[in-house]
Design a protein around this motif. Structure first.
Motif, PDB file in Angstrom:
ATOM      1  N   ASN A  21       0.849  -1.193   0.000  1.00  0.00           N
ATOM      2  CA  ASN A  21       0.000   0.000   0.000  1.00  0.00           C
ATOM      3  C   ASN A  21       0.887   1.246   0.000  1.00  0.00           C
ATOM      4  OD1 ASN A  21      -1.864   2.032   0.455  1.00  0.00           O
ATOM      5  ND2 ASN A  21      -3.088   0.821   1.888  1.00  0.00           N
ATOM      6  N   ALA A  22       1.162   1.759  -1.186  1.00  0.00           N
ATOM      7  CA  ALA A  22       2.125   2.859  -1.317  1.00  0.00           C
ATOM      8  C   ALA A  22       1.661   4.128  -0.605  1.00  0.00           C
ATOM      9  CB  ALA A  22       2.371   3.148  -2.798  1.00  0.00           C
ATOM     10  N   GLN A  23       0.345   4.417  -0.643  1.00  0.00           N
ATOM     11  CA  GLN A  23      -0.142   5.689  -0.098  1.00  0.00           C
ATOM     12  C   GLN A  23       0.052   5.789   1.412  1.00  0.00           C
ATOM     13  OE1 GLN A  23      -4.184   6.063  -1.492  1.00  0.00           O
ATOM     14  NE2 GLN A  23      -3.546   7.203  -3.311  1.00  0.00           N
ATOM     15  N   SER A  24      -0.185   4.699   2.115  1.00  0.00           N
ATOM     16  CA  SER A  24      -0.049   4.745   3.576  1.00  0.00           C
ATOM     17  C   SER A  24       1.214   4.058   4.054  1.00  0.00           C
ATOM     18  CB  SER A  24      -1.277   4.089   4.230  1.00  0.00           C
ATOM     19  OG  SER A  24      -1.443   2.769   3.743  1.00  0.00           O
ATOM     20  N   ALA A  25       2.167   3.829   3.124  1.00  0.00           N
ATOM     21  CA  ALA A  25       3.371   3.070   3.452  1.00  0.00           C
ATOM     22  C   ALA A  25       4.183   3.658   4.603  1.00  0.00           C
ATOM     23  CB  ALA A  25       4.243   2.904   2.207  1.00  0.00           C
ATOM     24  N   PRO A  26       4.487   4.975   4.633  1.00  0.00           N
ATOM     25  CA  PRO A  26       5.351   5.479   5.714  1.00  0.00           C
ATOM     26  C   PRO A  26       4.804   5.173   7.106  1.00  0.00           C
ATOM     27  CG  PRO A  26       5.154   7.109   3.970  1.00  0.00           C
ATOM     28  CD  PRO A  26       4.167   6.030   3.655  1.00  0.00           C
ATOM     29  N   GLY A  27       3.509   5.397   7.297  1.00  0.00           N
ATOM     30  CA  GLY A  27       2.921   5.118   8.607  1.00  0.00           C
ATOM     31  C   GLY A  27       2.943   3.647   8.950  1.00  0.00           C
ATOM     32  N   LEU A  28       2.695   2.789   7.956  1.00  0.00           N
ATOM     33  CA  LEU A  28       2.704   1.349   8.200  1.00  0.00           C
ATOM     34  C   LEU A  28       4.114   0.840   8.480  1.00  0.00           C
ATOM     35  CD1 LEU A  28       0.121   0.209   5.496  1.00  0.00           C
ATOM     36  CD2 LEU A  28      -0.189   0.187   7.976  1.00  0.00           C
ATOM     37  N   PHE A  29       5.108   1.403   7.804  1.00  0.00           N
ATOM     38  CA  PHE A  29       6.490   1.015   8.093  1.00  0.00           C
ATOM     39  C   PHE A  29       6.878   1.425   9.519  1.00  0.00           C
ATOM     40  CE2 PHE A  29       7.301   0.901   3.350  1.00  0.00           C
ATOM     41  CZ  PHE A  29       7.598  -0.457   3.319  1.00  0.00           C
ATOM     42  N   TYR A  58      14.372   2.080   7.836  1.00  0.00           N
ATOM     43  CA  TYR A  58      14.852   2.677   6.579  1.00  0.00           C
ATOM     44  C   TYR A  58      13.678   3.037   5.672  1.00  0.00           C
ATOM     45  CZ  TYR A  58      16.787   3.006   1.886  1.00  0.00           C
ATOM     46  OH  TYR A  58      17.081   3.433   0.610  1.00  0.00           O
ATOM     47  N   ARG A  59      12.749   2.107   5.525  1.00  0.00           N
ATOM     48  CA  ARG A  59      11.599   2.367   4.642  1.00  0.00           C
ATOM     49  C   ARG A  59      10.710   3.474   5.198  1.00  0.00           C
ATOM     50  NH1 ARG A  59      10.518  -1.824   0.997  1.00  0.00           N
ATOM     51  NH2 ARG A  59       9.007  -0.360   0.107  1.00  0.00           N
ATOM     52  N   ALA A  60      10.763   3.689   6.507  1.00  0.00           N
ATOM     53  CA  ALA A  60       9.994   4.781   7.123  1.00  0.00           C
ATOM     54  C   ALA A  60      10.740   6.106   7.065  1.00  0.00           C
ATOM     55  CB  ALA A  60       9.661   4.428   8.564  1.00  0.00           C
ATOM     56  N   GLY A  61      11.972   6.102   6.535  1.00  0.00           N
ATOM     57  CA  GLY A  61      12.750   7.332   6.411  1.00  0.00           C
ATOM     58  C   GLY A  61      13.585   7.669   7.622  1.00  0.00           C
ATOM     59  N   GLN A  62      13.682   6.742   8.577  1.00  0.00           N
ATOM     60  CA  GLN A  62      14.460   6.986   9.799  1.00  0.00           C
ATOM     61  C   GLN A  62      15.855   6.376   9.611  1.00  0.00           C
ATOM     62  OE1 GLN A  62      11.912   5.245  12.839  1.00  0.00           O
ATOM     63  NE2 GLN A  62      10.888   7.212  13.157  1.00  0.00           N
ATOM     64  N   LEU A  63      16.722   7.110   8.917  1.00  0.00           N
ATOM     65  CA  LEU A  63      17.999   6.539   8.500  1.00  0.00           C
ATOM     66  C   LEU A  63      18.937   6.262   9.668  1.00  0.00           C
ATOM     67  CD1 LEU A  63      18.700   8.594   5.238  1.00  0.00           C
ATOM     68  CD2 LEU A  63      17.553   6.402   5.501  1.00  0.00           C
ATOM     69  N   GLN A  64      18.975   7.156  10.644  1.00  0.00           N
ATOM     70  CA  GLN A  64      19.864   6.945  11.792  1.00  0.00           C
ATOM     71  C   GLN A  64      19.468   5.707  12.579  1.00  0.00           C
ATOM     72  OE1 GLN A  64      20.052  10.799  13.921  1.00  0.00           O
ATOM     73  NE2 GLN A  64      22.232  10.442  14.095  1.00  0.00           N
ATOM     74  N   ALA A  65      18.170   5.578  12.832  1.00  0.00           N
ATOM     75  CA  ALA A  65      17.679   4.419  13.575  1.00  0.00           C
ATOM     76  C   ALA A  65      17.921   3.141  12.777  1.00  0.00           C
ATOM     77  CB  ALA A  65      16.191   4.582  13.879  1.00  0.00           C
ATOM     78  N   ALA A  66      17.754   3.232  11.461  1.00  0.00           N
ATOM     79  CA  ALA A  66      17.968   2.075  10.604  1.00  0.00           C
ATOM     80  C   ALA A  66      19.420   1.618  10.668  1.00  0.00           C
ATOM     81  CB  ALA A  66      17.571   2.411   9.167  1.00  0.00           C
ATOM     82  N   ALA A  67      20.344   2.575  10.523  1.00  0.00           N
ATOM     83  CA  ALA A  67      21.764   2.227  10.547  1.00  0.00           C
ATOM     84  C   ALA A  67      22.161   1.613  11.890  1.00  0.00           C
ATOM     85  CB  ALA A  67      22.604   3.471  10.252  1.00  0.00           C
ATOM     86  N   ALA A  68      21.632   2.158  12.983  1.00  0.00           N
ATOM     87  CA  ALA A  68      21.960   1.628  14.306  1.00  0.00           C
ATOM     88  C   ALA A  68      21.471   0.188  14.456  1.00  0.00           C
ATOM     89  CB  ALA A  68      21.342   2.515  15.386  1.00  0.00           C
ATOM     90  N   ALA A  69      20.257  -0.081  14.007  1.00  0.00           N
ATOM     91  CA  ALA A  69      19.706  -1.431  14.112  1.00  0.00           C
ATOM     92  C   ALA A  69      20.480  -2.415  13.243  1.00  0.00           C
ATOM     93  CB  ALA A  69      18.234  -1.415  13.712  1.00  0.00           C
TER      94      ALA A  69
END
Length: 337
Positions: A21-29, A58-69
């Motif tokens: 679901n591309a439209q609501s993807a950020p919130g779902l990620f 990463y898919r939610a746009g939280q790059l710092q948190a993604a890299a740490a994980a």
């Protein structure tokens, strides 16, 4: 409340929903990341859990948190190739190029058949202009999962790296293997045209024309039409070249080179207004930093001919910054004063 796997499964469900679901993807990620974060809080030794948290972040746009994980996933399992790959993609998006390349190279060293990592590396090296460095990954992709697009990409990469003979050989093989793929014939035409432009003769130009005329038509994209227009111009057929380049310039998305080549052809035909318009359209599409001094001087003349003296002076100033003694720019500066 302390059940571990339901949280992981809930994260998987949210991640799958976000992907679909591309439209609501950020919130779902973000929701998926929250579930995975709950999971790793309960099982902080799970490399898989940290990896999934990194992907969702990463898919939610939280790059710092993604890299740490993802770094935590790698700490827990240093041989986790997919985690190195995902970290490389994340680092590429956030800026540190050397670290991104190191992570991606580590991924393919651990998992040589990891196609996504090899595609990312080939694209990244091409972006950096390091074409030779990307060749092993393109060669591996062709060997691991061959198709027309990959065979074509490898041939064009050989050409960009300056290995024109290897490019011709690779693309000739691709034509034999994928005879119905029009884009491969266009790639062949591009390489022969490059050889002709680098000092080749009639043979190279003839082969370029043969490949392009047999594969480019009125439905082709702007890039293919631009190549055919260039080849026709080099052969001296300026009238037809201008027609084809006008088509290329009207096709969306437009190849900026269509305007540049059209400007040259129109100027050679004495059609000053067409040449000026094409130059200004080209200047509007490309970054001025990429233009050389002679071209900036021509753009300045086009602005002056159209009565825009302010834009003409700006183009001349930029040309002289790049090349202080450029004769054309100095002459135009004197005229503008």
């Amino acid at each position: 409340p302390l059940a571990i796997h339901p949280r992981e499964l809930l994260g998987d469900v949210q991640y799958a929903r976000a992907t679909a679901n591309a439209q609501s993807a950020p919130g779902l990620f973000l929701r998926a990341a929250e579930r995975y974060r709950e999971f790793v809080q309960l099982d902080d030794r799970s490399a898989r859990g940290h990896y999934k948290l990194g992907l969702a972040s990463y898919r939610a746009g939280q790059l710092q948190a993604a890299a740490a994980a993802l770094r935590e996933a790698i700490r827990l399992d240093p041989k986790f190739g997919e985690a190195h790959y995902a970290l490389g993609v994340c680092l590429r998006a956030s800026g540190p190029r050397d670290a991104a390349l190191a992570s991606l190279e580590k991924a393919v060293k651990l998992s040589p058949a990891l196609l996504g990592a090899r595609e990312e590396l080939a694209d990244f090296y091409a972006e950096l202009g390091r074409y030779d460095a990307g060749l092993p990954h393109l060669e591996a992709l062709v060997a691991l999962q061959p198709d027309a697009a990959r065979a074509r990409a490898l041939g064009l990469a050989y050409a960009r790296a300056g290995h024109l003979d290897r490019a011709v050989g690779q693309l000739s093989h691709a034509v034999e293997r994928y005879p119905d793929d029009a884009a491969t014939y266009v790639a062949v035409g591009r390489v022969w045209l490059e050889r002709a432009a680098r000092g080749g003769g009639r043979v190279e130009l003839s082969k370029a024309l043969q490949a392009l005329q047999g594969s480019v038509n009125s439905d082709s994209n702007s890039e293919a039409l631009t190549l055919l227009g260039r080849a026709l111009a080099m052969s001296g057929d300026l009238g037809r070249a201008e027609q084809v380049l006008e088509q290329a310039a009207a096709r969306f998305p437009v190849d900026p080179d269509a305007y540049c080549v059209l400007a040259d052809v129109a100027e050679r035909r004495g059609r000053a207004s067409v040449s000026q318009r094409a130059l200004l359209d080209y200047a509007a599409l490309v970054r001025s930093e990429s233009l050389n001094a002679p071209l900036l001087a021509r753009i300045g003349r086009a602005h002056m001919a159209r009565g825009d003296m302010q834009a003409a002076r700006a183009a001349v100033a930029h040309a002289l910054q790049k090349e202080p003694y450029n004769v054309a720019a100095l002459g135009l500066k004197a005229r503008l004063q």
